[in-house]
Write a protein that holds these residues in place. Structure first.
Motif, PDB file in Angstrom:
ATOM      1  N   GLY A  86       0.812  -1.215   0.000  1.00  0.00           N
ATOM      2  CA  GLY A  86       0.000   0.000   0.000  1.00  0.00           C
ATOM      3  C   GLY A  86       0.842   1.261   0.000  1.00  0.00           C
ATOM      4  O   GLY A  86       0.574   2.212  -0.747  1.00  0.00           O
ATOM      5  N   LEU A  87       1.902   1.269   0.812  1.00  0.00           N
ATOM      6  CA  LEU A  87       2.753   2.458   0.915  1.00  0.00           C
ATOM      7  C   LEU A  87       3.548   2.703  -0.363  1.00  0.00           C
ATOM      8  O   LEU A  87       3.744   3.861  -0.756  1.00  0.00           O
ATOM      9  CB  LEU A  87       3.706   2.305   2.099  1.00  0.00           C
ATOM     10  N   ALA A  88       4.023   1.645  -0.994  1.00  0.00           N
ATOM     11  CA  ALA A  88       4.780   1.819  -2.237  1.00  0.00           C
ATOM     12  C   ALA A  88       3.910   2.508  -3.292  1.00  0.00           C
ATOM     13  O   ALA A  88       4.375   3.404  -4.012  1.00  0.00           O
ATOM     14  CB  ALA A  88       5.267   0.466  -2.754  1.00  0.00           C
ATOM     15  N   LEU A  89       2.642   2.108  -3.356  1.00  0.00           N
ATOM     16  CA  LEU A  89       1.728   2.708  -4.324  1.00  0.00           C
ATOM     17  C   LEU A  89       1.463   4.181  -3.987  1.00  0.00           C
ATOM     18  O   LEU A  89       1.537   5.053  -4.863  1.00  0.00           O
ATOM     19  CB  LEU A  89       0.411   1.930  -4.333  1.00  0.00           C
ATOM     20  N   VAL A  90       1.184   4.455  -2.714  1.00  0.00           N
ATOM     21  CA  VAL A  90       0.893   5.834  -2.287  1.00  0.00           C
ATOM     22  C   VAL A  90       2.093   6.741  -2.510  1.00  0.00           C
ATOM     23  O   VAL A  90       1.967   7.854  -3.062  1.00  0.00           O
ATOM     24  CB  VAL A  90       0.477   5.856  -0.796  1.00  0.00           C
ATOM     25  N   LYS A  91       3.283   6.270  -2.118  1.00  0.00           N
ATOM     26  CA  LYS A  91       4.490   7.089  -2.274  1.00  0.00           C
ATOM     27  C   LYS A  91       4.800   7.349  -3.742  1.00  0.00           C
ATOM     28  O   LYS A  91       5.178   8.462  -4.115  1.00  0.00           O
ATOM     29  CB  LYS A  91       5.684   6.382  -1.612  1.00  0.00           C
ATOM     30  N   GLY A  92       4.688   6.317  -4.554  1.00  0.00           N
ATOM     31  CA  GLY A  92       4.999   6.468  -5.974  1.00  0.00           C
ATOM     32  C   GLY A  92       4.094   7.483  -6.648  1.00  0.00           C
ATOM     33  O   GLY A  92       4.567   8.365  -7.382  1.00  0.00           O
ATOM     34  N   LEU A  93       2.783   7.393  -6.379  1.00  0.00           N
ATOM     35  CA  LEU A  93       1.835   8.331  -6.974  1.00  0.00           C
ATOM     36  C   LEU A  93       2.047   9.746  -6.454  1.00  0.00           C
ATOM     37  O   LEU A  93       2.034  10.719  -7.229  1.00  0.00           O
ATOM     38  CB  LEU A  93       0.399   7.868  -6.681  1.00  0.00           C
ATOM     39  N   ALA A  94       2.256   9.862  -5.132  1.00  0.00           N
ATOM     40  CA  ALA A  94       2.469  11.193  -4.540  1.00  0.00           C
ATOM     41  C   ALA A  94       3.762  11.810  -5.047  1.00  0.00           C
ATOM     42  O   ALA A  94       3.831  13.020  -5.302  1.00  0.00           O
ATOM     43  CB  ALA A  94       2.493  11.080  -3.016  1.00  0.00           C
ATOM     44  N   GLY A  95       4.801  11.010  -5.196  1.00  0.00           N
ATOM     45  CA  GLY A  95       6.074  11.523  -5.692  1.00  0.00           C
ATOM     46  C   GLY A  95       5.987  11.969  -7.138  1.00  0.00           C
ATOM     47  O   GLY A  95       6.530  13.024  -7.512  1.00  0.00           O
ATOM     48  N   PHE A  96       5.260  11.201  -7.960  1.00  0.00           N
ATOM     49  CA  PHE A  96       5.134  11.533  -9.389  1.00  0.00           C
ATOM     50  C   PHE A  96       4.319  12.810  -9.586  1.00  0.00           C
ATOM     51  O   PHE A  96       4.728  13.730 -10.305  1.00  0.00           O
ATOM     52  CB  PHE A  96       4.484  10.367 -10.131  1.00  0.00           C
ATOM     53  N   PHE A  97       3.160  12.860  -8.949  1.00  0.00           N
ATOM     54  CA  PHE A  97       2.284  14.016  -9.144  1.00  0.00           C
ATOM     55  C   PHE A  97       2.699  15.218  -8.286  1.00  0.00           C
ATOM     56  O   PHE A  97       2.292  16.345  -8.571  1.00  0.00           O
ATOM     57  CB  PHE A  97       0.828  13.636  -8.830  1.00  0.00           C
ATOM     58  N   GLY A  98       3.506  14.949  -7.240  1.00  0.00           N
ATOM     59  CA  GLY A  98       3.929  16.043  -6.367  1.00  0.00           C
ATOM     60  C   GLY A  98       5.333  16.540  -6.636  1.00  0.00           C
ATOM     61  O   GLY A  98       5.880  17.332  -5.857  1.00  0.00           O
ATOM     62  N   ASN A  99       5.954  16.076  -7.728  1.00  0.00           N
ATOM     63  CA  ASN A  99       7.303  16.525  -8.137  1.00  0.00           C
ATOM     64  C   ASN A  99       8.358  16.269  -7.057  1.00  0.00           C
ATOM     65  O   ASN A  99       9.258  17.083  -6.849  1.00  0.00           O
ATOM     66  CB  ASN A  99       7.303  18.029  -8.482  1.00  0.00           C
ATOM     67  N   SER A 100       8.256  15.155  -6.359  1.00  0.00           N
ATOM     68  CA  SER A 100       9.205  14.867  -5.279  1.00  0.00           C
ATOM     69  C   SER A 100       9.966  13.571  -5.549  1.00  0.00           C
ATOM     70  O   SER A 100       9.393  12.481  -5.478  1.00  0.00           O
ATOM     71  CB  SER A 100       8.471  14.748  -3.936  1.00  0.00           C
ATOM     72  N   TYR A 101      11.288  13.722  -5.819  1.00  0.00           N
ATOM     73  CA  TYR A 101      12.077  12.502  -6.003  1.00  0.00           C
ATOM     74  C   TYR A 101      12.308  11.792  -4.674  1.00  0.00           C
ATOM     75  O   TYR A 101      12.454  10.573  -4.624  1.00  0.00           O
ATOM     76  CB  TYR A 101      13.420  12.786  -6.679  1.00  0.00           C
ATOM     77  N   ALA A 102      12.343  12.551  -3.575  1.00  0.00           N
ATOM     78  CA  ALA A 102      12.517  11.912  -2.271  1.00  0.00           C
ATOM     79  C   ALA A 102      11.386  10.924  -2.002  1.00  0.00           C
ATOM     80  O   ALA A 102      11.599   9.842  -1.453  1.00  0.00           O
ATOM     81  CB  ALA A 102      12.574  12.967  -1.162  1.00  0.00           C
ATOM     82  N   LEU A 103      10.178  11.286  -2.405  1.00  0.00           N
ATOM     83  CA  LEU A 103       9.040  10.370  -2.236  1.00  0.00           C
ATOM     84  C   LEU A 103       9.148   9.185  -3.190  1.00  0.00           C
ATOM     85  O   LEU A 103       8.818   8.056  -2.821  1.00  0.00           O
ATOM     86  CB  LEU A 103       7.727  11.120  -2.483  1.00  0.00           C
ATOM     87  N   ILE A 104       9.608   9.441  -4.411  1.00  0.00           N
ATOM     88  CA  ILE A 104       9.804   8.345  -5.360  1.00  0.00           C
ATOM     89  C   ILE A 104      10.882   7.391  -4.838  1.00  0.00           C
ATOM     90  O   ILE A 104      10.749   6.168  -4.926  1.00  0.00           O
ATOM     91  CB  ILE A 104      10.187   8.903  -6.751  1.00  0.00           C
ATOM     92  N   ALA A 105      11.960   7.959  -4.264  1.00  0.00           N
ATOM     93  CA  ALA A 105      13.011   7.136  -3.658  1.00  0.00           C
ATOM     94  C   ALA A 105      12.443   6.305  -2.512  1.00  0.00           C
ATOM     95  O   ALA A 105      12.781   5.131  -2.334  1.00  0.00           O
ATOM     96  CB  ALA A 105      14.147   8.020  -3.157  1.00  0.00           C
ATOM     97  N   ASP A 106      11.555   6.935  -1.741  1.00  0.00           N
ATOM     98  CA  ASP A 106      10.876   6.240  -0.658  1.00  0.00           C
ATOM     99  C   ASP A 106      10.043   5.080  -1.200  1.00  0.00           C
ATOM    100  O   ASP A 106       9.985   3.997  -0.606  1.00  0.00           O
ATOM    101  CB  ASP A 106       9.966   7.236   0.069  1.00  0.00           C
TER     102      ASP A 106
END
Length: 295
Positions: free
Chosen positions: A25-45
């Protein structure tokens, strides 16, 4: 295998399912939030959470394999697979840290947009959830004496740390604006260092378990205290302990009256063995060597 140990194995397996579902669940949430929120730190997460899924699947396999009873080829059971699985979990952590570090450096060199402020809300919720998950899993790891489950717990803690660094990095980028966009990427790079450090913390006790390192002084004292309460046992000498999965295998030298018969000594050894297993449920094989007290 004792009833207590069976229960421990079941607890460990259920806890691993909890980790797998949570990380998916977290991998999906982080990936989407990082992509749409312009955050590589979240994508790394998200990358780290994805590796956590595979690591937890490995832990699950190890726990189920370690449950197998002793057989002709494995008289001490299959518990040694747990530290071996832990080594693989560490390999996943090191790999994810390396990927995050490389991608962070690449993003630092390339101008990009400032992360969206709302990503901080996502990260705040993630940090709270991962810390709760860490505490649940580490408690179950201690309860069941599972090395691989403790390693899985550290996955949750390292995930929480990467989320904290991402939160700090995004906050700096959002607050200070233009010119600070890379704060998010520096946060991801810092997180990779934390992951590597945690990898060592996981690796070291697993290596000690494989090498039968002497690290069980408290358990030895408990064994000696129980042994001296057995009628006919006058004291104890050497006591060696090896851990395999959720079991502790013991070699103990016990002192008895040197005038008793071999049969009486044999019976005392079995009495002591049974008492130790009853009082300390996590003991596996207990080998008793009888020493005459008058030598």
């Amino acid at each position: 295998m004792t009833k207590k140990t069976k229960t421990n194995a079941q607890i460990a397996i259920r806890t691993t399912y909890f980790s797998i579902i949570g990380n998916m669940g977290l991998a999906l949430v982080k990936g989407l939030a990082g992509f749409f929120g312009n955050s590589y730190a979240l994508i790394a997460d998200a990358i780290e959470s994805t590796t956590d899924i595979f690591a937890s699947l490995l832990v699950l396999f190890g726990l189920k394999y370690a449950k197998r009873p002793a057989d002709e080829n494995h008289p001490y059971g299959h518990g040694k697979i747990e530290p071996l699985i832990t080594f693989l979990v560490v390999a996943f952590l090191v790999t994810s840290a390396t990927i995050i570090a490389y991608e962070s450096i690449q993003h630092i060199r390339i101008p990009h947009k400032t992360p969206k402020p709302w990503t901080l809300l996502v990260l705040g919720a993630i940090i709270i959830w991962k810390e709760i998950s860490y505490r649940i899993v580490v408690q179950k790891g201690a309860e069941t004496n599972s090395t691989s489950l403790k390693a899985d717990a550290w996955h949750h803690r390292s995930d929480a740390i990467t989320s904290v660094t991402a939160f700090i990095g995004i906050s700096i980028a959002v607050i200070f604006g233009k010119g600070y966009e890379t704060a998010d990427d520096w946060a991801a790079l810092l997180a990779s260092g934390f992951i590597l450090y945690n990898s060592y913390l996981i690796f070291r006790p697993a290596l000690g378990e494989i090498m039968d390192e002497h690290v069980y002084d408290d358990l030895i004292e408990e064994i000696r205290a129980v042994a001296i309460q057995v009628d006919g046992i006058l004291g104890t000498e050497k006591c060696y302990i090896r851990k395999a999965g959720m079991y502790y295998h013991v070699d103990l030298h016990a002192m008895v009256d040197g005038q008793i018969s071999v049969t009486q000594g044999h019976d005392l050894a079995h009495k002591l063995q049974n008492t130790l297993k009853k009082e300390i449920p996590n003991l596996g094989h207990v080998l008793i060597h009888i020493e005459p007290d008058d030598l």
